[in-house]
Design a protein around this motif. Structure first.
Motif, PDB file in Angstrom:
ATOM      1  N   ARG A  44       0.822  -1.209   0.000  1.00 32.31           N
ATOM      2  CA  ARG A  44       0.000   0.000   0.000  1.00 32.31           C
ATOM      3  C   ARG A  44       0.860   1.264   0.000  1.00 32.31           C
ATOM      4  O   ARG A  44       0.583   2.215  -0.731  1.00 32.31           O
ATOM      5  CB  ARG A  44      -0.946   0.020   1.201  1.00 32.31           C
ATOM      6  CG  ARG A  44      -2.142  -0.883   1.041  1.00 32.31           C
ATOM      7  CD  ARG A  44      -3.239  -0.589   2.062  1.00 32.31           C
ATOM      8  NE  ARG A  44      -2.775  -0.192   3.375  1.00 32.31           N
ATOM      9  CZ  ARG A  44      -2.641  -1.003   4.414  1.00 32.31           C
ATOM     10  NH1 ARG A  44      -2.929  -2.276   4.290  1.00 32.31           N
ATOM     11  NH2 ARG A  44      -2.221  -0.545   5.571  1.00 32.31           N
ATOM     12  N   VAL A  45       1.907   1.278   0.820  1.00 36.45           N
ATOM     13  CA  VAL A  45       2.791   2.441   0.883  1.00 36.45           C
ATOM     14  C   VAL A  45       3.474   2.657  -0.472  1.00 36.45           C
ATOM     15  O   VAL A  45       3.544   3.788  -0.971  1.00 36.45           O
ATOM     16  CB  VAL A  45       3.838   2.286   2.007  1.00 36.45           C
ATOM     17  CG1 VAL A  45       4.947   3.317   1.888  1.00 36.45           C
ATOM     18  CG2 VAL A  45       3.160   2.376   3.366  1.00 36.45           C
ATOM     19  N   LEU A  46       3.953   1.595  -1.081  1.00 32.37           N
ATOM     20  CA  LEU A  46       4.590   1.718  -2.387  1.00 32.37           C
ATOM     21  C   LEU A  46       3.603   2.247  -3.426  1.00 32.37           C
ATOM     22  O   LEU A  46       3.947   3.113  -4.237  1.00 32.37           O
ATOM     23  CB  LEU A  46       5.161   0.371  -2.841  1.00 32.37           C
ATOM     24  CG  LEU A  46       6.410  -0.095  -2.114  1.00 32.37           C
ATOM     25  CD1 LEU A  46       6.690  -1.563  -2.433  1.00 32.37           C
ATOM     26  CD2 LEU A  46       7.601   0.777  -2.469  1.00 32.37           C
ATOM     27  N   GLU A  47       2.380   1.743  -3.395  1.00 31.88           N
ATOM     28  CA  GLU A  47       1.365   2.214  -4.342  1.00 31.88           C
ATOM     29  C   GLU A  47       1.059   3.695  -4.141  1.00 31.88           C
ATOM     30  O   GLU A  47       0.931   4.449  -5.115  1.00 31.88           O
ATOM     31  CB  GLU A  47       0.078   1.400  -4.201  1.00 31.88           C
ATOM     32  CG  GLU A  47       0.187  -0.004  -4.738  1.00 31.88           C
ATOM     33  CD  GLU A  47      -1.047  -0.835  -4.500  1.00 31.88           C
ATOM     34  OE1 GLU A  47      -1.223  -1.822  -5.241  1.00 31.88           O
ATOM     35  OE2 GLU A  47      -1.848  -0.524  -3.589  1.00 31.88           O
ATOM     36  N   MET A  48       0.955   4.118  -2.902  1.00 32.31           N
ATOM     37  CA  MET A  48       0.634   5.516  -2.615  1.00 32.31           C
ATOM     38  C   MET A  48       1.803   6.449  -2.955  1.00 32.31           C
ATOM     39  O   MET A  48       1.606   7.627  -3.173  1.00 32.31           O
ATOM     40  CB  MET A  48       0.223   5.689  -1.152  1.00 32.31           C
ATOM     41  CG  MET A  48      -1.020   4.882  -0.770  1.00 32.31           C
ATOM     42  SD  MET A  48      -2.438   5.112  -1.847  1.00 32.31           S
ATOM     43  CE  MET A  48      -2.907   6.762  -1.392  1.00 32.31           C
ATOM     44  N   ASN A  49       3.003   5.900  -3.023  1.00 35.97           N
ATOM     45  CA  ASN A  49       4.196   6.682  -3.387  1.00 35.97           C
ATOM     46  C   ASN A  49       4.569   6.462  -4.854  1.00 35.97           C
ATOM     47  O   ASN A  49       5.739   6.554  -5.218  1.00 35.97           O
ATOM     48  CB  ASN A  49       5.370   6.330  -2.483  1.00 35.97           C
ATOM     49  CG  ASN A  49       5.165   6.825  -1.080  1.00 35.97           C
ATOM     50  OD1 ASN A  49       4.653   7.919  -0.882  1.00 35.97           O
ATOM     51  ND2 ASN A  49       5.550   6.032  -0.104  1.00 35.97           N
TER      52      ASN A  49
END
Length: 81
Positions: A44-49
């Protein structure tokens, strides 16, 4: 959808009681669930970044999450019966 939560409780609300029971009584399940949650958060963090990793690496993370989720779900179904 980007950044979407895939926790077991979110995706399998009918099994929430079984999830809680197994987290308390089955150390292997609890450990795998913690790893699954960590992996889901990382994705999720990678997707949001804007996915600051290559596509192959992202695919591998998502594949690992999917396989682990399937295994945990099978354990939930077995525990319920």
């Amino acid at each position: 959808m980007l950044g979407e939560e895939h926790s077991l409780a979110h995706d399998f609300p009918d099994y929430e009681d079984v999830i809680d029971q197994l987290k308390e009584s089955d150390e292997r399940f609890a450990k795998e669930n913690r790893y699954y949650q960590s992996l889901d958060k990382q994705i999720r963090v990678l997707e949001m970044n804007n996915s600051p990793i290559d596509d192959l690496s992202m695919h591998q993370l998502k594949q690992e999450r999917s396989e682990l989720k399937d295994a945990l779900y099978r354990r939930l179904v077995e525990a319920r019966h």
